[in-house]
Design an enzyme around this catalytic site. Structure first.
Site, PDB file in Angstrom:
ATOM      1  N   LYS A   1     -11.210  -9.289  -6.819  1.00  0.00           N
ATOM      2  CA  LYS A   1     -11.369  -8.500  -5.601  1.00  0.00           C
ATOM      3  C   LYS A   1     -11.083  -7.026  -5.866  1.00  0.00           C
ATOM      4  CE  LYS A   1      -9.642  -8.102  -0.875  1.00  0.00           C
ATOM      5  NZ  LYS A   1      -8.655  -8.538   0.096  1.00  0.00           N
ATOM      6  N   GLN A   2     -10.028  -6.755  -6.623  1.00  0.00           N
ATOM      7  CA  GLN A   2      -9.569  -5.365  -6.761  1.00  0.00           C
ATOM      8  C   GLN A   2      -8.807  -5.197  -8.065  1.00  0.00           C
ATOM      9  OE1 GLN A   2      -7.070  -6.714  -3.340  1.00  0.00           O
ATOM     10  NE2 GLN A   2      -5.886  -4.888  -3.866  1.00  0.00           N
TER      11      GLN A   2
ATOM     12  N   ASP B   1       0.828  -1.207   0.000  1.00  0.00           N
ATOM     13  CA  ASP B   1       0.000   0.000   0.000  1.00  0.00           C
ATOM     14  C   ASP B   1       0.866   1.262   0.000  1.00  0.00           C
ATOM     15  OD1 ASP B   1      -1.379  -2.267   0.973  1.00  0.00           O
ATOM     16  OD2 ASP B   1      -2.862  -1.051   2.013  1.00  0.00           O
TER      17      ASP B   1
ATOM     18  N   GLU C   1      -6.634 -10.874  -4.749  1.00  0.00           N
ATOM     19  CA  GLU C   1      -6.336 -11.976  -3.820  1.00  0.00           C
ATOM     20  C   GLU C   1      -7.334 -13.125  -3.888  1.00  0.00           C
ATOM     21  OE1 GLU C   1      -5.973 -10.031  -0.003  1.00  0.00           O
ATOM     22  OE2 GLU C   1      -3.876  -9.483  -0.394  1.00  0.00           O
TER      23      GLU C   1
HETATM   24  C1  BGC Z   1      -5.861  -6.008  -0.069  1.00  0.00           C
HETATM   25  C2  BGC Z   1      -4.372  -5.849  -0.222  1.00  0.00           C
HETATM   26  C3  BGC Z   1      -3.889  -4.791   0.750  1.00  0.00           C
HETATM   27  C4  BGC Z   1      -4.315  -5.124   2.159  1.00  0.00           C
HETATM   28  C5  BGC Z   1      -3.946  -4.028   3.140  1.00  0.00           C
HETATM   29  C6  BGC Z   1      -6.197  -6.332   1.366  1.00  0.00           C
HETATM   30  O1  BGC Z   1      -7.577  -6.409   1.529  1.00  0.00           O
HETATM   31  O2  BGC Z   1      -6.341  -7.033  -0.913  1.00  0.00           O
HETATM   32  O3  BGC Z   1      -4.057  -5.480  -1.540  1.00  0.00           O
HETATM   33  O4  BGC Z   1      -2.524  -4.675   0.678  1.00  0.00           O
HETATM   34  O5  BGC Z   1      -5.712  -5.292   2.204  1.00  0.00           O
HETATM   35  O6  BGC Z   1      -4.555  -2.824   2.806  1.00  0.00           O
END
Ligand code: BGC
Length: 761
Positions: free
Chosen positions: A580-581, A325, A466
């Site tokens: 997810k993202q 992050d 993820e």
């Molecule tokens: C995300 C990650 C992130 C982590 C901490 C997770 O839910 O999938 O990409 O680094 O949260 O923010």
């Protein structure tokens, strides 16, 4: 313009959310937005940056210090606490221009009068060890007021206890609470002074609490201040108790008003260097400023040994760990506004290189495999079973720790961004080059040479999304690994040319194993997935397209428990195309000059409907790419969602049975990126500043300060015109290109007005 957030009533259900929303802090410590009378049940916390502790077999997490601002007031024996007595009125407010928290609560007494309690507090930005508050009490009738105040030694922990050998006592008028952390024996000390000019005081034996009795006269306002200092054994110098006592005595001597003035001045300066003005959209303006505030209260301005945890300093969630992050979502803000903090963030990775080396060795690889969840040593705090299955209660195997290898490439990306952006290549000599080379060596040992396809591939990884673990050739990961390899070669060239002696010294350790020659040849046949010729879509990983096609709404209708985890072995999303993202789209944002507008658009349109945005890291990326392809109004809702995440409290609170609430610094940084790099279209390539405005309909202009190569500039970017004002003190000129036109040199002290391509003449 509105610089405050405010609650005008008290709602018990909002205690946790408001604890995040009303946070104050100064990078050394975070103070949750709780009320003076709250204790650990209400999650009051003074979270310390960089001090971690492990209790037994539980997860290692940051240490919370005892709360020196704790205060409970009662009137004629009736506690004036929102927890016990429904107030007549209650205001909680955060002035985020000066980082000051205030509350005013009015209670009715059984005798028919009203008592008003006010409190103002701040975590000093001028002296990072200080917490200060000013309180008042006044009553409409004569009454007996009892004040109990001091240091609350009952500390909130998720996986505690962390403080042992606790001592609570007084030395003269100073209350002291001292303890040592369990795992590393690091002393923690809090000292407090309260300067009542009224009433009779008594210090409670064996506690760092004082009690004060006051016969309050109707209509009189009684005011007092609290001075609190916090030190740990990591601060160096004297013993923490001595440091804390000295600091609190000095603070009390200076007095509240002077301390407040110094704090305000620091904040004024911070805003001069970082405020982004959005003309035409008050809502966006307020949300963006608030996001910047959240970044400023957690920035490690004075330490290169800590970085920013994924939940900032809002508590112990996510083990207080630092993730990718920081490099990918927060670093750009600091690069543009506060390069010295950006350097601290990168130095943290240099200091934790040995932990990354240990992790690589643990898995049988060369070089440095950075921790997915990094704490003080760089050893990975991430466990193999990071989520509990809500149905069986059993730990679920997750592949964040061992398969999210992109983390090492993210670190390299961050260091290179810093060097390119600031021109400060001393970071490479100070350890940056070693990090870069060790990460490249890690990838060399991780990669697989496919003899049939005659190419290097990266197999068995988890990308940013993820929900799909252990996949092959994740496009994002491969693209970043390729970049890391290139950076490692460029670093070698740069050092050879500019720092030959250091080059020789640093490379001596790599003479036995694969190094630059091998990395160079790996690069020649390294595979990165490319856009499909017909659809232009890049497949997120090998065989992604064979997964089940399902809409997000349909997938949601299959959910049995609102907290169930969609990834992992049995996760709902794993067999489907739902991600997810942002993943491929994030890659398009990072390498935006390598993809055509058509490719970016095709991928945005393909992946967005399939993205859950289940991480707060996701929507800002869709905003950025929407702006980039000239569709800012597609991006606007994603920007607003990102910028308001800590204001609305609307984010995932649980994954499985794991509490993941807190503040969202990556989203805060993402909001800044979307506004400045996206909508305002600012891009500095280390040589020239390119500006390509892509403003949402509502926005008339964006104005911001930037520090580029040591020079300060103010940019005002509107649809038709870009105004660049170079500070008179700048030591050199810089080239600016607006909408791809001819570069214009901006000399120190000069203001340039450049027309955009969309300007109506
Ligand atoms: C995300 C990650 C992130 C982590 C901490 C997770 O839910 O999938 O990409 O680094 O949260 O923010």
């Amino acid at each position: 313009m509105n610089w405050t957030v405010r609650e005008e009533s008290f709602d018990k259900n909002q205690i946790t959310t408001n604890g995040n929303k009303y946070m104050t802090g100064n990078g050394y410590m975070g103070y949750r937005g709780t009320l003076e009378e709250f204790g650990k049940e209400q999650l009051s916390a003074v979270t310390l940056a960089g001090l971690y502790d492990r209790a037994g077999e539980k997860w290692r997490e940051p240490v919370n210090a005892p709360n020196g601002l704790f205060t409970v007031i009662s009137c004629n024996g009736q506690p004036l606490s929102v927890l016990d007595t429904e107030p007549v009125s209650h205001i909680q407010e955060l002035d985020f221009r000066s980082a000051i928290h205030r509350r005013e609560t009015v209670y009715r007494t059984p005798e028919g009068g009203t008592v008003t309690v006010t409190a103002e507090r701040f975590a000093s930005m001028d002296n990072l060890h200080l917490l200060l508050s000013k309180l008042t009490v006044s009553s409409t009738i004569d009454c007996r007021i009892d004040i109990e105040t001091g240091i609350d030694g009952e500390v909130w922990d998720i996986n505690g206890p962390h403080l042992f050998e606790k001592k609570e006592y007084a030395e003269g008028d100073v209350l002291i609470s001292s303890a040592v952390s369990g795992e590393l024996n690091v002393p923690v000390a809090v000292a407090e002074i309260a300067d009542f000019g009224f009433g009779e005081q008594q210090i409670v034996d064996g506690l760092a609490i004082r009690k004060l009795l006051l016969d309050a006269k109707a209509g009189e306002t009684y005011e007092w201040h609290k001075y609190v200092s916090v030190y740990t054994g990591l601060d160096g110098g004297k013993a923490p108790v001595d440091n804390a006592v000295e600091a609190v005595q000095a603070a009390a001597k200076l007095g509240y008003d002077e301390l407040l003035a110094a704090h305000r001045k620091r904040w004024e300066d911070r805003w001069v260097g970082s405020d982004v003005i959005i003309e035409g959209d008050d809502e966006a303006q307020m949300a963006l400023r608030y996001s910047i505030y959240q970044l400023l209260i957690i920035a490690p301005t004075e330490s290169e040994k800590v970085s920013i945890p994924a939940r900032g300093l809002s508590g112990q969630v996510y083990k207080g760990a630092v993730f990718w992050d920081t490099e990918m979502f927060m670093l750009p803000f600091f690069l543009h506004s506060d390069p010295s903090t950006a350097r601290n963030l990168m130095m943290y990775r240099i200091h934790t290189l040995d932990g990354a080396r240990r992790k690589a060795a643990e898995y049988g690889f060369l070089g440095a495999f950075y921790a997915w969840e990094s704490q003080d040593t760089g050893d990975d705090a991430c466990t193999l079973f990071n989520v509990n299955d809500v149905f069986t209660g059993r730990p679920m195997r997750t592949y964040f720790r061992d398969k999210q290898v992109h983390i090492s490439a993210d670190v390299v990306h961050g260091i290179w961004q810093y060097v390119q952006f600031t021109g400060d290549d001393s970071l490479l000599v100070d350890g940056g080059a070693e990090v870069i080379w060790e990460c490249a060596r890690f990838f060399y040992s991780y990669a697989f040479y496919n003899p049939v396809k005659k190419r290097y591939e990266i197999l068995d990884v988890t990308g940013p999304d993820e929900y799909h673990e252990r996949v092959n050739n994740n496009a994002f990961t491969n693209a970043l690994v390729k970049e890391s390899l290139e950076i490692s070669l460029r670093t070698a060239e740069l050092l050879k040319e500019k720092y030959p002696a250091e080059f020789e010294k640093l490379t001596a350790q790599f003479t036995d194993g694969p190094f630059l020659t091998e990395i160079g040849s790996m690069l020649e046949s390294f595979y990165v997935p490319q856009p499909d010729e017909e659809t232009l879509v890049i497949e997120q990983f090998d065989r992604y397209h064979t997964l089940e096609e399902v809409t997000l709404a349909d997938l949601k209708s299959r959910v049995l428990n609102k907290n169930e985890y969609w990834g992992g072995g049995n996760g709902l999303a794993t067999t489907t195309k739902i991600l997810k993202q942002a993943d491929v789209v994030l890659m398009m944002n990072l390498f935006k000059h390598s993809f055509s507008k058509e490719v970016k658009k095709a991928n945005w349109e393909f992946y967005e409907p399939r993205t859950e945005h289940g991480s707060s890291l996701s929507p800002c990326i869709y905003a950025l790419v929407a702006a980039d392809i000239g569709s800012p109004d597609w991006g606007y809702p994603y920007f607003m969602r990102t910028a308001t995440v800590d204001l609305t409290g609307e984010s995932k609170q649980y994954v499985g049975d794991l509490y993941i609430g807190g503040t969202h610094p990556a989203a805060n940084g993402g909001a800044w990126m979307a506004a400045v790099l996206g909508f305002a279209g600012v891009h500095f390539d280390g040589d020239t500043v390119h500006i390509k405005p892509s403003l949402p309909q509502k926005w008339e202009a964006v104005e911001l300060p930037v520090v580029l190569r040591g020079g300060t500039y103010t940019l005002r970017i509107s649809r038709g015109e870009v105004t660049i004002t170079a500070a008179a003190g700048n030591s050199s000129a810089l080239n600016f290109v607006v909408d791809g036109a001819e570069p214009q040199l901006c000399q120190p002290g000069v203001q340039l007005k450049l027309q955009t391509a969309g300007a109506t003449v």
